[in-house]
Design a protein around this motif. Structure first.
Motif, mmCIF file in Angstrom:
data_model
loop_
_atom_site.group_PDB
_atom_site.id
_atom_site.type_symbol
_atom_site.label_atom_id
_atom_site.label_comp_id
_atom_site.label_asym_id
_atom_site.label_seq_id
_atom_site.Cartn_x
_atom_site.Cartn_y
_atom_site.Cartn_z
ATOM 1 N N THR A 164 -39.392 -23.924 21.314
ATOM 2 C CA THR A 164 -40.125 -24.588 19.489
ATOM 3 C C THR A 164 -39.370 -23.991 18.022
ATOM 4 N N VAL A 165 -39.186 -22.153 18.738
ATOM 5 C CA VAL A 165 -38.619 -21.161 17.913
ATOM 6 C C VAL A 165 -37.166 -21.826 17.365
ATOM 7 N N LEU A 166 -36.858 -22.101 18.748
ATOM 8 C CA LEU A 166 -34.913 -21.940 19.255
ATOM 9 C C LEU A 166 -35.323 -23.292 18.275
ATOM 10 N N ASP A 167 -35.782 -24.469 18.090
ATOM 11 C CA ASP A 167 -35.157 -25.725 17.361
ATOM 12 C C ASP A 167 -35.131 -25.205 16.143
ATOM 13 N N GLU A 168 -35.638 -24.616 15.434
ATOM 14 C CA GLU A 168 -36.202 -24.270 14.167
ATOM 15 C C GLU A 168 -35.091 -23.619 13.364
ATOM 16 N N MET A 169 -34.975 -22.515 14.211
ATOM 17 C CA MET A 169 -33.743 -21.110 13.865
ATOM 18 C C MET A 169 -32.227 -22.309 13.635
ATOM 19 N N ARG A 170 -32.570 -23.487 14.271
ATOM 20 C CA ARG A 170 -30.426 -24.263 14.886
ATOM 21 C C ARG A 170 -30.823 -24.602 14.021
ATOM 22 N N LEU A 171 -31.944 -25.258 13.535
ATOM 23 C CA LEU A 171 -31.707 -26.983 12.685
ATOM 24 C C LEU A 171 -31.032 -25.676 11.466
ATOM 25 N N ILE A 172 -30.469 -24.996 10.698
ATOM 26 C CA ILE A 172 -30.865 -24.291 9.625
ATOM 27 C C ILE A 172 -29.072 -23.340 9.835
ATOM 28 N N LYS A 173 -28.136 -24.281 9.490
ATOM 29 C CA LYS A 173 -26.664 -23.575 10.210
ATOM 30 C C LYS A 173 -26.417 -22.758 8.639
ATOM 31 N N GLY A 174 -25.593 -21.947 8.932
ATOM 32 C CA GLY A 174 -25.690 -20.345 8.545
ATOM 33 C C GLY A 174 -23.388 -20.918 8.359
ATOM 34 N N GLY A 175 -23.085 -19.642 7.483
ATOM 35 C CA GLY A 175 -22.000 -20.367 7.442
ATOM 36 C C GLY A 175 -20.975 -20.027 8.157
ATOM 37 N N HIS A 358 -27.111 -35.168 19.617
ATOM 38 C CA HIS A 358 -28.478 -35.029 19.180
ATOM 39 C C HIS A 358 -29.442 -33.423 18.706
ATOM 40 N N ASP A 359 -28.821 -33.367 17.218
ATOM 41 C CA ASP A 359 -29.775 -32.051 17.837
ATOM 42 C C ASP A 359 -30.969 -31.423 17.431
ATOM 43 N N VAL A 360 -31.144 -30.914 17.881
ATOM 44 C CA VAL A 360 -33.088 -29.918 17.558
ATOM 45 C C VAL A 360 -33.857 -30.223 16.255
ATOM 46 N N GLY A 361 -34.679 -29.688 16.651
ATOM 47 C CA GLY A 361 -35.191 -29.338 14.839
ATOM 48 C C GLY A 361 -36.525 -31.089 14.593
ATOM 49 N N ALA A 362 -37.822 -30.816 13.510
ATOM 50 C CA ALA A 362 -38.498 -31.810 13.795
ATOM 51 C C ALA A 362 -37.730 -32.068 12.627
ATOM 52 N N CYS A 363 -38.418 -33.539 12.564
ATOM 53 C CA CYS A 363 -38.239 -34.708 11.491
ATOM 54 C C CYS A 363 -39.278 -34.347 10.486
#
Ligand code: GLY
Ligand code: MN
Ligand code: MN
Length: 438
Positions: A164-175, A358-363
């Motif tokens: 749940t925590v990691l999915d949100e971290m991975r949703l926003i990509k860094g440089g 199909h990447d992680v992260g809530a819609c």
């Protein structure tokens, strides 16, 4: 390739700060047998790799949050005998040094060490439900800790899904992640160009697949990100077509959905083009409709818009287009309301894209479509699939079109990562002119 451990260490520190107190146990993916004596090509677990950069199987990351934080890797020991057969292993000492962990131990010591490390931790974070055997193993170890109650040691009271925590971290990509995704996108676009150049009546779908794979590997991608779809004519109306074994027919369209994986990040591109290099009139009508839908969706892919806005924008264009083609009756609103478009456009316009295709992260967040923000990456892939049927004009039979690009939300709008793959009718016909005119 030399590893820069800094981004991984930063992600581990971020996860530890979000955990606040407790212990996280995150295993990588297992190796999977294909059949006697043969394994599937190994692919690490995305969450594990996101936090470690470590690509070997049989490895587990343990993080401890609280007053004394720790980042510990469990991995295979050096084994010169096995390395003769399977190749290089870092072993715990080199892995700790190179990948920047506080400590590293042989994976054979995992259970024993976990019983120590879990003691007095209030929360156990793990990928709950991802692998039943792991769940059972961790519950068993927790029971071992519970048996130490008379020594004044307590076991974690709470078990939480670390994803749940990691999915949100991975949703926003860094440089750094975006730079890798650009590479995957550019290589994949080159592969589509190669496929367009190779297509001819009489060639087989698998010959085009070979061109795609050749370009992926030639350019340094590690693998296709998913099985290539190379679908001529009516096969283009099968969304997950996997045959890739039919001959390409003069006058048909060819739908190619293919992308590669680079350093754990996927590209996902679809292009649809005429086998003989020239769109027929009906094919062009459908293609232009799908392209207009995609352009409308891309225009809605900007910060502040909602996740569903690109889909809604594409749907409106397709609903109008299906009326103009004579495939749906009524008004645009009534086609949308009745969902009669679903006979020809039955999937959504995109999905998050990243380490997973199909990447992680809530819609949705608290019941509302989430707001797009810089660093989010997703596909924009409207389509139209017209099967042969008595109530459909024959000129439209077996036309399957999908146009799929990968976008990254920026401060101003979005960057189309895959724009090097031609997609206007003019650009495709120009590219496919053969022999090339000087
Ligand atoms: N290639 C998989 C997808 O488009 O979702
Ligand atoms: Mn896709
Ligand atoms: Mn795709």
């Amino acid at each position: 390739m030399a590893v820069d451990p800094a981004p991984y260490a930063k992600r581990r520190a971020h996860l530890i700060s979000l955990m606040r107190r407790g212990i996280a146990v995150i295993p990588t993916a297992p190796e999977v047998m294909r059949n006697g004596g043969t394994r599937y090509p190994y692919r690490f677990d995305s969450h594990f790799h996101y936090l470690t950069g470590f690509g070997e199987p049989e490895a587990v990351l343990v993080l401890v949050a609280g007053d004394a934080t720790q980042s510990i890797l469990f991995c295979r020991e050096k084994n010169v005998g096995r390395e003769v057969w399977d190749g290089f292993r870092h072993g715990p000492d080199a892995a700790r040094e190179i990948f920047g962990f506080d400590a590293a131990f042989p994976v054979a010591q995992l259970d024993e060490k976990l019983v120590e490390l879990m003691g007095n931790q209030p929360v156990l974070f793990c990928p709950v439900g991802r692998d039943a055997a792991w769940d059972a193993r961790l519950l068993g170890l927790r029971n071992c800790v519970r048996e130490k109650v008379r020594s004044g040691i307590s076991a974690p009271d709470e078990i939480r899904d670390v994803r749940t925590v990691l999915d949100e971290m991975r949703l926003i990509k860094g440089g750094g992640e975006l730079a890798i995704m650009r590479r995957a996108a550019t290589i994949s676009a080159g592969a589509h160009i190669r496929a367009m150049r190779a297509a001819r009546p009489g060639r087989m779908e698998y010959e085009i697949e070979a061109e795609l794979l050749h370009e992926f590997y030639r350019c340094g991608a590690q693998s296709p990100a998913y099985p290539c779809i190379v679908a001529g004519g009516g096969n283009g109306c099968v969304l997950h077509y996997a045959g890739n074994n039919a001959a390409l027919e003069d006058g048909d369209l060819l739908l190619v959905d293919a992308g590669c994986e680079v350093e754990g990040y996927a590209a996902d591109i679809t292009r649809t083009f005429p086998v003989n290099g020239r769109f027929g009139a009906a094919q062009k009508d459908v293609y232009e409709m799908v392209l207009a839908a995609q352009n409308a969706a891309i225009a809605a892919a900007r910060p502040g818009m909602r996740w569903n806005d690109p889909h809604d924008a594409a749907l409106r264009v397709i609903a109008r287009g299906l009326i103009d083609l004579g495939l749906c009756g009524g008004s645009t609103d009534s086609v949308l309301e009745s969902e009669s478009y679903k006979r020809y456009y039955m999937h959504r316009t995109g999905h998050w894209l990243g380490m997973d295709v199909h990447d992680v992260g809530a819609c949705k967040m608290e019941g509302e479509w989430r707001i797009l923000q810089p660093g989010m990456t997703f596909t924009v892939e409207p389509g139209c699939y017209i099967r042969a049927a008595d109530d459909v004009p024959q000129a439209l039979w077996n036309i399957g079109v999908r146009i799929e690009d990968d976008v990254a939300i920026t401060a101003e709008g979005c960057e189309v990562l895959t724009e090097a793959a031609p997609k206007t009718v003019a650009a495709i016909e120009e590219l496919m002119r053969w022999p090339p005119e000087s």
